[in-house]
Design an enzyme around this catalytic site. Structure first.
Site, short mmCIF file in Angstrom:
data_model
loop_
_atom_site.label_atom_id
_atom_site.label_comp_id
_atom_site.label_asym_id
_atom_site.label_seq_id
_atom_site.Cartn_x
_atom_site.Cartn_y
_atom_site.Cartn_z
CG ASP A 1 -2.19 0.88 0.94
OD1 ASP A 1 -2.14 1.74 0.04
OD2 ASP A 1 -3.18 0.75 1.68
C1 BGC Z 1 -5.15 3.17 0.39
C2 BGC Z 1 -5.38 2.12 -0.66
C3 BGC Z 1 -5.36 2.74 -2.03
C4 BGC Z 1 -4.05 3.48 -2.22
C5 BGC Z 1 -3.90 4.07 -3.60
C6 BGC Z 1 -3.95 4.05 0.08
O1 BGC Z 1 -3.90 5.13 0.93
O2 BGC Z 1 -4.98 2.55 1.65
O3 BGC Z 1 -6.60 1.47 -0.42
O4 BGC Z 1 -5.54 1.75 -3.00
O5 BGC Z 1 -3.97 4.49 -1.26
O6 BGC Z 1 -4.75 5.11 -3.84
#
Ligand code: BGC
Length: 776
Positions: free
Chosen positions: A295
Site C-alpha cells: 500500500d
Molecule cells: C489506500 C489504498 C489505495 C491506495 C492508492 C492508500 O492510501 O490505503 O486502499 O488503494 O492508497 O490510492
C-alpha cells in the site's frame, strides 16, 4: 527475518496452536486458479525469455508503482519510463495523457509495457453506491453489475487495473473504511468479493473492457484495534482463518490477478514485512500466482513500525517477505541495486518479484497490445466527463437495490406524489457526499442530490420546499480535518448562520409542508480512510434539528447518508420512517425518491449490525458463545451485557423492511441425520402477505451445538433474494452438506465434527425459525 521457517512452525503448531507466526497444518481448499488469459505455458516461456534479457536495473524498475502527480513530474516520469525504470502508475485516467507514457515505455530497451491502475472501488465516471450499499442489496448480480460497468468505463479511460475489491471484514464501525467494504460477515463479504472480481475482470483480465482486480487489504485491515485506522491487529489464528481470511481467498478463487498488502501489522509483524502472511499463507498454502503490491508508502513505514532501522533494512524485509511492487516510495529503487549486488538479497528473490509483475502485465493483455485500453488518439473522447459516457440507468437501478428501510410506522412510506414536501437537512443537496469516498472519476456536478431527485419526482404533481436546517458539524476542528486535502476547494462548506437560526428556518419551512423528508448523517469524508470516529451519533446539531422538526407534528421521514452504522436510538423511536441510503452514487437522488414514492419497493438488508451505543463495540452477530449469556426475559445479573441499556443491537445484521409483509413457515428438514458426503435440504415456505409485490432475503444460519472449540452463536451460510407477488408463496430449499459445517479447530484443521447442528432461517439474523439435525 524474525519469523521461524514454516517447517519449524508446523512442528511447533501442535503444542502451541495460538502462536502468531504459525503456518496452518491443513488447507481448506485446493490451490487457486491461474489467472485467465493467454495459455500459461506460453506465458512462462515468454517471461523466462524476457527476464533472462533484463539487467538488474531494469528488473528493479519493474517493481516501481508510481503515483501520477505528486510523486514525479510528467517530464521526469517519461524519462524514467523510457529508461525502463517504471513498472506502472496509478491515478491517471485520461487516454490522451496516458498515451505518451506508454509510448515512452515502448521506447525503452526491452519495450516492456507499463500498466495504469486506479482506485475504481464503486464506480468510475458513473458512481455506484458505496460497497456497503452494494452489499445491502444482498444481490450478487447487482454487485457484479456495478463492477462490470465500472470496468467498462475505467478501461475506456486506459485503466488496466483497479485496487479493488476491498474485502476487509469490519466489526468496529468507528473505522472510517467500514464504508469501503461489504460489511461484517465472512459469507456475505466473500460472495461480494467473488461477484466484484467477476465484474471487474469479466471472462479475462486481458479483455480490452476488463480491469485486473487487486484484492485488498491483505490482511485483516478491518480489525485495527479500536477501529482506529492504521492501528495494530492481534488476532488468534482460528478467528483469522474462520472469519477474516475467507473474503480475500474468495476474491482470489474468483481469479483476481493482484493483492494489495495491508498497512497494519498482523500479530506483531507489519503485513508489508510479514513473510508468514505473504509467503507461507498467500503463496504456499493458497497457491496465489499473481502480483502483490504494497500500500501507499508502506515499505517506508516499516521504519516507523520499528522493524527496520533504515531504508535498506525496510527494502530487504519487504522483498524477502514477498512484496513484489512498491507503491509510492523509493526504497526499492534506492536500496535493491546494492542489496542484490552484495548478495544480501538473492537475485532469485528479485527475479521472482519481477516475474509476478511481468506475469500480471501478460494477463492484462499488455504484451499482446500495450495500447489495448488506450486506443487511437482519433477515438479519444472530446470530453472525458461527457454525459454520454455515464451509465445512469444502471446507476439508478443499482442504487434502488442498495437502500434499507429501517422504520416505517403507520405506513408513512411510500409518500404520495402530491402536496408539499419539505426536503431539509445538510445532506439534502450535497452532490459530493452523494458519491461517497473513493468516487474515482465521478464528478459532483453530475450526481443527483436528494433535493433534485424529489423535485424531479414531484414535477407537475406537487411542491418541494427546502431549508438546510443544520451544518453537518458545528466543530471547526472537524471541518478543518475534513477539508485538509482540499483547502482550495473545500468539501465541507459551513453555513455561517447559528444552529438556532438554521433550525428555526427549517421548522418554519416544515410547518408549511405536508411531509418532512430530512437528510442527515455524515459527510463522505467522515467515512473515509483515516476518518475514524470516537462517537457514532449524528454529528453536530443534526439531532437538535430532528427534535425541532418533530415538534411540528408532520410526518418525519429520516433519510440517512452515512458510511457506517450510527447509534440512532432517538431517531428509531421518534421518526415516522427511516431509510438508510449510505452514499447512493451518481443517481442517488433519483433512486431514493423512487423508494420514498414507492416506484421501487425497498429490499435492502443490513450487511452489518447497528449497535445501540459506542460501548457495545465491537458489534457483530456471529460472536463466539460464552458461559454466562444474557437470556431475554430473565434477570440480567451476572450475565454478559451492559446494565445501563437494553441488550442486543439496535438493528440486527440482515435486517430491512419492505412496503409489503412476508411470512415464513417453520423450517422443514429432509431428514434429521446428515452423513459424510451426503446432503440435507432445509426448506421454508415464504409468502407475501401484503398488498404489493416485493423482494425479501431469506437467510440460512447454522449453529454447531457442541464442538471441540467454541463456535459462534450462528453463522450465515446461504441466502436467497426472492421477488413475490401479493399473496404469492414460494418454497425455498437450502441444501446443507458437510462442507458447510466445517471450521478451523485448535490445530487449524478444517473439519466438520460429528454432533448436533441447529438450522436457523429468517428474514434477518435475530428473528429466525429453527430446526435441528445430527452429523454422523
Ligand atoms: C489506500 C489504498 C489505495 C491506495 C492508492 C492508500 O492510501 O490505503 O486502499 O488503494 O492508497 O490510492
Amino acid at each position: 527475518m524474525r519469523m521461524l521457517s514454516s517447517l519449524a512452525l508446523a512442528a511447533s503448531l501442535a503444542c502451541a496452536p495460538m502462536f502468531a507466526g504459525a503456518a496452518p497444518a491443513a488447507t481448506a481448499t485446493a490451490a487457486l486458479p491461474a489467472p485467465a488469459g493467454a495459455p500459461q505455458a506460453d506465458k512462462q516461456a515468454f517471461i523466462n525469455d524476457l527476464v533472462a534479457r533484463m539487467t538488474t536495473e531494469e528488473k528493479i524498475g519493474q517493481l516501481r508503482l508510481i503515483s501520477i502527480g505528486p510523486e514525479m513530474p510528467a517530464k521526469q516520469l517519461m524519462q524514467e519510463l523510457a529508461a525502463g525504470r517504471v513498472g506502472g502508475t496509478f491515478n491517471s485516467v485520461n487516454r490522451a495523457e496516458n498515451r505518451p507514457l506508454q509510448e515512452a515505455a515502448m521506447r525503452s530497451r526491452l519495450k516492456i509495457p507499463m500498466f495504469f491502475a486506479y482506485d475504481v472501488v464503486h464506480g468510475h465516471r458513473t458512481v455506484f453506491p458505496i460497497s456497503l450499499g452494494l452489499a445491502s442489496s444482498w444481490d450478487m448480480a447487482v454487485v457484479e453489475k456495478a463492477a462490470r460497468v465500472s470496468a467498462i468505463e475505467a478501461s475506456a479511460d486506459s485503466v488496466d487495473a483497479t485496487f479493488a475489491p476491498m474485502v476487509d471484514i469490519s466489526r468496529d464501525p468507528r473505522w472510517g473504511r467500514t464504508s469501503e467494504g461489504f460489511g461484517e460477515d465472512p459469507h456475505l463479504v466473500s460472495q461480494c468479493a467473488r461477484a466484484s472480481v467477476r465484474g471487474f475482470q469479466g471472462s479475462s483480465p486481458a479483455n480490452p473492457d476488463s480491469v485486473m482486480a487487486f484484492v485488498k487489504h491483505f490482511a485483516l485491515y478491518g480489525a485495527v484495534e479500536g477501529g482506529r485506522d492504521y492501528n495494530t491487529v492481534d488476532m488468534s489464528l482460528q478467528r483469522m482463518y474462520q472469519d477474516y481470511l475467507p473474503p480475500y481467498r474468495a476474491g482470489l478463487e474468483a481469479g483476481a490477478g493482484g493483492v494489495m498488502i495491508a498497512l497494519n501489522s498482523v500479530n506483531g509483524q507489519p503485513a508489508t514485512s510479514n513473510k508468514w502472511l505473504l509467503r507461507d499463507l498467500l503463496r504456499k498454502e493458497w497457491g496465489f500466482k499473481g502480483v502483490t503490491v504494497s500500500d501507499h508508502g508502506a515499505i517506508d513505514e516499516l521504519l516507523r513500525h520499528g522493524v527496520a532501522r533504515n531504508g535498506r533494512e525496510a527494502a530487504k524485509l519487504a522483498i524477502e517477505a514477498g512484496v513484489d511492487m512498491s507503491m509510492a516510495d523509493s526504497r526499492y529503487l534506492e536500496q535493491l541495486p546494492s542489496l542484490v549486488k552484495s548478495g544480501e538479497v538473492p537475485a532469485s528473490i528479485l527475479d521472482e518479484a519481477v516475474r509476478e509483475v511481468l506475469g500480471a502485465k501478460y494477463d492484462m493483455g499488455l504484451f499482446a497490445d500495450p495500447f489495448r485500453r488506450i486506443g487511437k488518439a482519433a477515438d479519444d473522447p472530446a470530453d472525458v466527463d461527457a454525459e454520454s459516457r455515464l451509465h445512469r440507468a444502471e446507476a439508478r437501478q443499482i442504487a434502488r437495490k442498495s437502500l434499507v428501510l429501517l422504520e416505517n410506522h403507520n405506513r408513512t412510506l411510500p409518500l404520495k406524489k402530491a402536496g408539499t414536501v419539505a426536503v431539509i437537512g445538510p445532506l439534502a443537496d450535497a452532490p459530493i457526499d452523494m458519491m461517497g469516498s473513493w468516487s474515482a472519476g465521478g464528478k459532483p456536478k453530475q450526481s443527483v442530490t436528494l433535493l433534485q431527485g424529489m423535485r424531479d419526482a414531484l414535477a407537475g404533481k406537487g411542491t418541494v420546499v427546502t431549508a438546510r436546517g443544520a451544518n453537518i458539524t458545528d466543530d471547526p476542528r472537524v471541518v478543518g480535518y475534513l477539508n485538509f486535502l482540499n483547502w482550495d476547494n473545500p468539501e465541507v462548506v459551513q453555513d455561517k448562520r447559528s444552529a438556532g437560526d438554521m433550525i428555526e428556518e427549517a421548522v418554519r419551512v416544515a410547518r408549511g409542508a405536508d411531509t418532512i423528508v430530512v437528510a442527515v448523517g455524515e459527510t463522505r469524508g467522515m467515512s473515509h480512510e483515516a476518518s475514524s470516529r470516537s462517537s457514532l451519533g449524528l454529528p453536530g446539531s443534526q439531532q437538535l434539528l430532528l427534535r425541532a422538526l418533530k415538534t411540528t407534528g408532520k410526518p418525519l421521514v429520516v433519510v440517512l447518508m452515512n458510511g457506517r452504522p450510527l447509534t440512532i436510538n432517538w431517531e428509531k423511536e421518534n421518526a415516522d420512517a427511516i431509510l438508510e441510503t449510505w452514499y447512493a452514487g451518481t443517481e442517488g437522488g433519483h433512486a431514493i425518491a423512487d423508494v420514498l414514492f414507492g416506484d421501487e419497493n425497498p429490499s435492502g438488508k443490513l450487511p452489518l449490525t447497528f449497535p445501540r451505543s459506542l460501548g457495545q463495540l465491537p458489534s457483530y452477530y456471529n460472536a463466539p458463545r460464552i458461559g454466562r449469556p444474557f437470556t431475554p426475559g430473565k434477570a440480567p445479573n451476572y450475565t454478559s451485557q451492559y446494565f445501563e441499556e437494553d441488550y442486543g443491537p439496535l438493528y440486527p445484521f440482515g435486517y430491512g423492511l419492505s412496503y409489503t409483509t412476508f411470512s415464513m413457515s417453520d423450517v422443514r428438514l429432509s431428514g434429521n441425520k446428515l452423513s459424510r458426503g451426503g446432503r440435507l435440504t432445509a426448506s421454508v415456505t415464504v409468502k407475501n402477505t401484503g398488498d404489493r409485490a416485493g423482494e425479501t432475503v431469506v437467510q440460512l444460519y447454522l449453529q454447531d451445538v457442541v464442538a471441540s472449540t467454541i463456535r459462534p452463536l450462528k453463522e450465515l451460510k446461504d441466502f436467497r433474494k426472492v421477488m413475490l407477488a401479493p399473496g404469492e408463496s414460494r418454497t425455498i430449499d437450502f441444501p446443507i452438506d458437510e462442507a458447510m459445517l466445517k471450521f478451523y479447530n485448535a490445530k487449524l484443521e478444517y473439519v466438520a465434527e460429528p454432533g448436533d447442528f441447529n438450522v436457523q432461517v429468517g428474514f434477518d439474523s435475530a428473528a429466525v425459525k429453527e430446526a435441528g439435525f445430527r452429523l454422523e
